[in-house]
Scaffold this active site. Structure first.
Site, mmCIF file in Angstrom:
data_model
loop_
_atom_site.group_PDB
_atom_site.id
_atom_site.type_symbol
_atom_site.label_atom_id
_atom_site.label_comp_id
_atom_site.label_asym_id
_atom_site.label_seq_id
_atom_site.Cartn_x
_atom_site.Cartn_y
_atom_site.Cartn_z
ATOM 1 N N ASP A 243 6.844 3.303 -14.814
ATOM 2 C CA ASP A 243 7.338 2.761 -14.182
ATOM 3 C C ASP A 243 6.027 1.850 -13.272
ATOM 4 O O ASP A 243 5.075 2.925 -12.565
ATOM 5 C CB ASP A 243 8.515 3.539 -12.881
ATOM 6 C CG ASP A 243 8.727 2.557 -12.736
ATOM 7 O OD1 ASP A 243 8.334 1.449 -11.981
ATOM 8 O OD2 ASP A 243 10.243 3.424 -11.679
ATOM 9 N N HIS B 17 11.691 0.220 -15.189
ATOM 10 C CA HIS B 17 12.054 0.485 -13.925
ATOM 11 C C HIS B 17 13.300 1.152 -13.687
ATOM 12 O O HIS B 17 14.505 0.152 -13.850
ATOM 13 C CB HIS B 17 11.951 -0.489 -12.323
ATOM 14 C CG HIS B 17 11.818 0.315 -11.202
ATOM 15 N ND1 HIS B 17 11.531 0.587 -10.359
ATOM 16 C CD2 HIS B 17 12.642 -1.456 -10.264
ATOM 17 C CE1 HIS B 17 11.912 1.038 -9.535
ATOM 18 N NE2 HIS B 17 12.698 -0.388 -8.724
ATOM 19 N N SER C 97 15.359 2.742 -6.752
ATOM 20 C CA SER C 97 14.171 2.037 -5.714
ATOM 21 C C SER C 97 14.375 2.852 -4.786
ATOM 22 O O SER C 97 14.579 3.638 -4.941
ATOM 23 C CB SER C 97 14.428 0.744 -6.574
ATOM 24 O OG SER C 97 13.516 0.031 -6.660
#
Length: 479
Positions: free
Chosen positions: A373, A402, A157
């Site tokens: 995502d 994700h 991320s």
């Protein structure tokens, strides 16, 4: 604790402490150090030292694994906190959607107060030095302290953006980099949030379709559009009369449902709790899933980084964008708007974003992203692939999860292991707007699977459940 300058431009000035964890290699075929980052910004990364155990074929045992709490986070000192009693994260918030004039005034007032409280926080000296460039310099200081010539790095991320900034600043020190859930550096961070608003709305529709396909379990009907309409009617009803002893309003429900847009892991547990609420009005199970205000540290650091890393627009544009997107994609838009609203009045200056580039990097970099995502949209992975010509992109085709690597998908996980073992990747495909390797996504669970009925990762996940939870908490920060 690693001592680093508060301001790397003045290395002789004030020092701060970065908390570091380590798990040493046990295989004699030693590959070097590897540092992990779970995302955020604002996520504690000390647990990332345990990530090596999740790498297939014992490859993780060939590295010394390091985790760290970025500056201002967790056990690092000073640790930033602005308002542990922030009203915008409590149980008595008004609806996110400001259909009433007083609601908008309330959110503008409390988010402005939060920013003002940050200027009065004990750690306020940190605020001008919380940019990703500062964290990248800390990361390089960790590499130097260990005595490694090159940095190996596994990030999720926001951590992928940190990796892009590091690679741009220190191209000759890039070793084996794995970036999962790839953020588009050009969109950091305001535009990235607008992209989220659109894709999360699409993902919740995917979830409603899944609920409809499993009407025999959830009894919500077979028409996903009717389920969606029922969801928004329920939000209105909770706005008028909160459930669960007054704790469950529309904001709390939408925050819990947001998990279904992030990951498939909890689809069954969320579905059962939501169906119970929708059919009986009993919101106890939903409110048990709501994290509540939690530790303010993560939210404070999230703002401290995002509000200063790049220019942030004023309220006029923010409001116009929010209403424009909300009309078609209402699921997350206003909740996300208020979540980031402290940036409208942040006490430290925002600056020009870093222009990332991988043109000077020769070593392969592994990118991983699922097609749908929502937290870091797939177009960002493609943009990063273009910006880093030595990169190689694995696509989890059609997936909505994700940062789902090491979830037991052999096509993805075995490629990660082989890359970390040899430093090599398959030949990159020609063209810019495509992935290089197509794999299955993290699969949606079967409601008949007993393990899927509990809140947490699937049983085939290679990661320990607490480590997967650490990742998801870091990536959602405070929701």
């Amino acid at each position: 604790m690693l001592e680093v300058p508060l301001n790397h431009a003045r290395p002789g000035g004030r020092k701060i402490q970065i908390a570091v964890s380590r798990v040493l290699h046990t295989d004699p075929d030693y590959k070097g150090i590897i540092v992990g980052n779970p995302g955020g910004p604002g996520g504690s990364g000390l647990g990332m030292a345990r990530l090596g155990a999740a790498i297939p074929n014992g490859v993780g045992a060939k590295y010394d694994w390091y985790g760290f709490d970025p500056r201002g986070v967790g056990s690092s000192t000073p640790s930033l906190s602005c308002d542990p009693d922030y009203a915008g994260a409590g149980y008595d918030r008004p609806d996110y959607v400001p259909t009433k004039r007083w609601t908008k005034r309330w959110w503008l007032r409390v988010t402005k107060k939060y920013a003002r409280d940050c200027s009065r926080a004990d750690a306020k000296a940190l605020l001008p030095f919380m940019r990703t460039t500062d964290v990248a310099a800390d990361l390089d200081a960790l590499r130097a302290a260990v005595g490694a010539k090159k940095l190996n790095y596994y990030a999720f991320s926001y951590g992928t953006y940190l990796g892009q900034v590091y690679a741009t600043r220190y191209p000759k020190r890039v070793g084996r980099f794995v970036w999962d859930g790839v953020l588009n550096a050009k969109n950091a961070f305001y535009q990235a949030n607008l992209d989220q608003n659109i894709q999360f709305d699409k993902n919740i529709n995917t979830y409603f379709r899944w609920l409809a396909d499993h009407d025999d379990t959830f009894a919500l009907g077979t028409d996903w559009r009717a389920i969606r309409r029922g969801y928004y009617r329920l939000l209105d009803r909770l706005d008028r009369a909160p459930a669960a002893d007054g704790k469950l309003g529309p904001d709390e429900l939408s925050d819990v449902m947001l998990s279904a847009g992030y990951y498939v892991y909890d689809w069954v547990a969320i579905g059962e709790a939501y169906a119970k609420l929708a059919k009986t009005g009993d919101g106890a199970d939903i409110i048990a899933m709501y994290a509540g205000p939690g530790d303010d540290n993560g939210f404070a650091v999230y703002n401290a980084v995002q509000c200063t890393d790049a220019k942030w627009p004023g309220w006029k544009r923010t409001q116009a964008d929010a209403w424009r997107i909300h009309r078609k994609h209402p699921f997350l838009t206003w909740g996300n708007t208020w979540f980031n609203a402290p940036c409208l009045n942040w006490p430290a200056a925002s600056r020009k974003a870093v222009r990332v580039s991988g043109d000077r990097i020769k070593t392969p970099i592994l990118l991983i992203a699922e097609t749908n995502d929502a937290a870091t949209v797939y177009s960002g992975a493609l943009a990063t692939r273009r910006a880093f010509p030595s990169s190689y992109l694995i696509e989890g085709v059609g997936g909505t999860t994700h940062s789902g690597s090491l979830s037991g998908i052999a096509c993805t996980d075995d490629t990660i292991a082989a890359y970390l073992d040899t430093g090599k990747l398959p030949k990159r495909k020609p063209g810019n707007n495509r992935s290089d390797q197509k794999c299955d996504p993290v699969p949606a669970p079967e409601p008949t699977d007993a393990a899927a009925r509990s809140f947490g990762p699937a049983t085939n996940d290679r990661m320990p459940a607490d480590l997967r939870s650490l990742l998801s908490n870091a990536q959602r920060t405070q929701r």
